[in-house]
Design a protein around this motif. Structure first.
Motif, PDB file in Angstrom:
ATOM      1  N   MET A 194      -3.211 -64.018-130.616  1.00 35.89           N
ATOM      2  CA  MET A 194      -2.896 -62.597-130.600  1.00 35.89           C
ATOM      3  C   MET A 194      -4.164 -61.757-130.731  1.00 35.89           C
ATOM      4  N   ILE A 195      -5.039 -62.166-131.629  1.00 32.54           N
ATOM      5  CA  ILE A 195      -6.261 -61.382-131.824  1.00 32.54           C
ATOM      6  C   ILE A 195      -7.193 -61.519-130.614  1.00 32.54           C
ATOM      7  N   PHE A 196      -7.138 -62.674-129.955  1.00 33.30           N
ATOM      8  CA  PHE A 196      -7.975 -62.841-128.767  1.00 33.30           C
ATOM      9  C   PHE A 196      -7.490 -61.939-127.642  1.00 33.30           C
ATOM     10  N   ARG A 197      -6.181 -61.744-127.563  1.00 37.03           N
ATOM     11  CA  ARG A 197      -5.626 -60.843-126.557  1.00 37.03           C
ATOM     12  C   ARG A 197      -6.103 -59.416-126.794  1.00 37.03           C
ATOM     13  N   GLU A 198      -6.051 -58.971-128.038  1.00 42.28           N
ATOM     14  CA  GLU A 198      -6.511 -57.621-128.373  1.00 42.28           C
ATOM     15  C   GLU A 198      -8.009 -57.470-128.124  1.00 42.28           C
ATOM     16  N   LEU A 199      -8.767 -58.484-128.450  1.00 43.56           N
ATOM     17  CA  LEU A 199     -10.210 -58.457-128.215  1.00 43.56           C
ATOM     18  C   LEU A 199     -10.512 -58.399-126.719  1.00 43.56           C
ATOM     19  N   PHE A 200      -9.766 -59.167-125.931  1.00 38.57           N
ATOM     20  CA  PHE A 200      -9.947 -59.137-124.483  1.00 38.57           C
ATOM     21  C   PHE A 200      -9.610 -57.757-123.916  1.00 38.57           C
ATOM     22  N   ILE A 201      -8.517 -57.165-124.383  1.00 38.75           N
ATOM     23  CA  ILE A 201      -8.137 -55.830-123.917  1.00 38.75           C
ATOM     24  C   ILE A 201      -9.224 -54.825-124.273  1.00 38.75           C
ATOM     25  N   PHE A 202      -9.762 -54.910-125.492  1.00 39.01           N
ATOM     26  CA  PHE A 202     -10.823 -53.999-125.927  1.00 39.01           C
ATOM     27  C   PHE A 202     -12.059 -54.132-125.037  1.00 39.01           C
ATOM     28  N   ILE A 203     -12.499 -55.342-124.810  1.00 37.39           N
ATOM     29  CA  ILE A 203     -13.706 -55.564-124.005  1.00 37.39           C
ATOM     30  C   ILE A 203     -13.488 -55.139-122.557  1.00 37.39           C
ATOM     31  N   ALA A 204     -12.336 -55.494-121.992  1.00 38.77           N
ATOM     32  CA  ALA A 204     -12.049 -55.127-120.607  1.00 38.77           C
ATOM     33  C   ALA A 204     -11.940 -53.616-120.441  1.00 38.77           C
ATOM     34  N   ALA A 205     -11.275 -52.959-121.393  1.00 36.21           N
ATOM     35  CA  ALA A 205     -11.133 -51.503-121.310  1.00 36.21           C
ATOM     36  C   ALA A 205     -12.487 -50.821-121.459  1.00 36.21           C
ATOM     37  N   PHE A 206     -13.296 -51.285-122.404  1.00 37.10           N
ATOM     38  CA  PHE A 206     -14.621 -50.692-122.602  1.00 37.10           C
ATOM     39  C   PHE A 206     -15.475 -50.858-121.355  1.00 37.10           C
ATOM     40  N   ALA A 207     -15.449 -52.041-120.767  1.00 38.11           N
ATOM     41  CA  ALA A 207     -16.236 -52.282-119.549  1.00 38.11           C
ATOM     42  C   ALA A 207     -15.750 -51.421-118.387  1.00 38.11           C
ATOM     43  N   ALA A 208     -14.437 -51.291-118.258  1.00 37.76           N
ATOM     44  CA  ALA A 208     -13.887 -50.484-117.169  1.00 37.76           C
ATOM     45  C   ALA A 208     -14.246 -49.016-117.331  1.00 37.76           C
ATOM     46  N   PHE A 209     -14.077 -48.487-118.532  1.00 32.66           N
ATOM     47  CA  PHE A 209     -14.413 -47.088-118.759  1.00 32.66           C
ATOM     48  C   PHE A 209     -15.911 -46.845-118.614  1.00 32.66           C
ATOM     49  N   ALA A 210     -16.727 -47.765-119.112  1.00 36.09           N
ATOM     50  CA  ALA A 210     -18.178 -47.596-119.012  1.00 36.09           C
ATOM     51  C   ALA A 210     -18.639 -47.608-117.559  1.00 36.09           C
ATOM     52  N   SER A 211     -18.089 -48.497-116.763  1.00 39.72           N
ATOM     53  CA  SER A 211     -18.506 -48.546-115.361  1.00 39.72           C
ATOM     54  C   SER A 211     -18.025 -47.314-114.604  1.00 39.72           C
ATOM     55  N   ALA A 212     -16.829 -46.826-114.935  1.00 38.47           N
ATOM     56  CA  ALA A 212     -16.328 -45.621-114.266  1.00 38.47           C
ATOM     57  C   ALA A 212     -17.170 -44.403-114.631  1.00 38.47           C
ATOM     58  N   VAL A 213     -17.529 -44.279-115.889  1.00 37.91           N
ATOM     59  CA  VAL A 213     -18.357 -43.148-116.329  1.00 37.91           C
ATOM     60  C   VAL A 213     -19.742 -43.244-115.708  1.00 37.91           C
ATOM     61  N   ALA A 214     -20.305 -44.444-115.675  1.00 40.93           N
ATOM     62  CA  ALA A 214     -21.633 -44.622-115.076  1.00 40.93           C
ATOM     63  C   ALA A 214     -21.622 -44.271-113.592  1.00 40.93           C
ATOM     64  N   ALA A 215     -20.585 -44.692-112.900  1.00 41.11           N
ATOM     65  CA  ALA A 215     -20.494 -44.364-111.474  1.00 41.11           C
ATOM     66  C   ALA A 215     -20.360 -42.859-111.269  1.00 41.11           C
TER      67      ALA A 215
END
Length: 60
Positions: free
Chosen positions: A1-22
């Motif tokens: 369960m905690i790995f799922r939340e960690l994966f969601i956090f990392i994926a969301a952060f990466a997605a938002f960071a790449s969108a903002v950078a673009a």
């Protein structure tokens, strides 16, 4: 369960960071790391607040 939340956090952060950078690179010509990270962090915090509200409202 905690790995799922960690994966969601990392994926969301990466997605938002790449969108903002673009966006910054295309429309402003430069992308400062501080702006990218702070905006992505704020977006992820908003995402998790939304998830918590959704869980509470669905339970009644």
């Amino acid at each position: 369960m905690i790995f799922r939340e960690l994966f969601i956090f990392i994926a969301a952060f990466a997605a938002f960071a790449s969108a903002v950078a673009a966006y910054l690179a295309v429309f402003h010509g430069e992308a400062a790391l501080k702006e990218i990270l702070s905006t992505a962090a704020a977006a992820v915090i908003g995402l998790y607040i939304g998830r918590c509200l959704q869980k509470r409202l669905s339970n009644g």
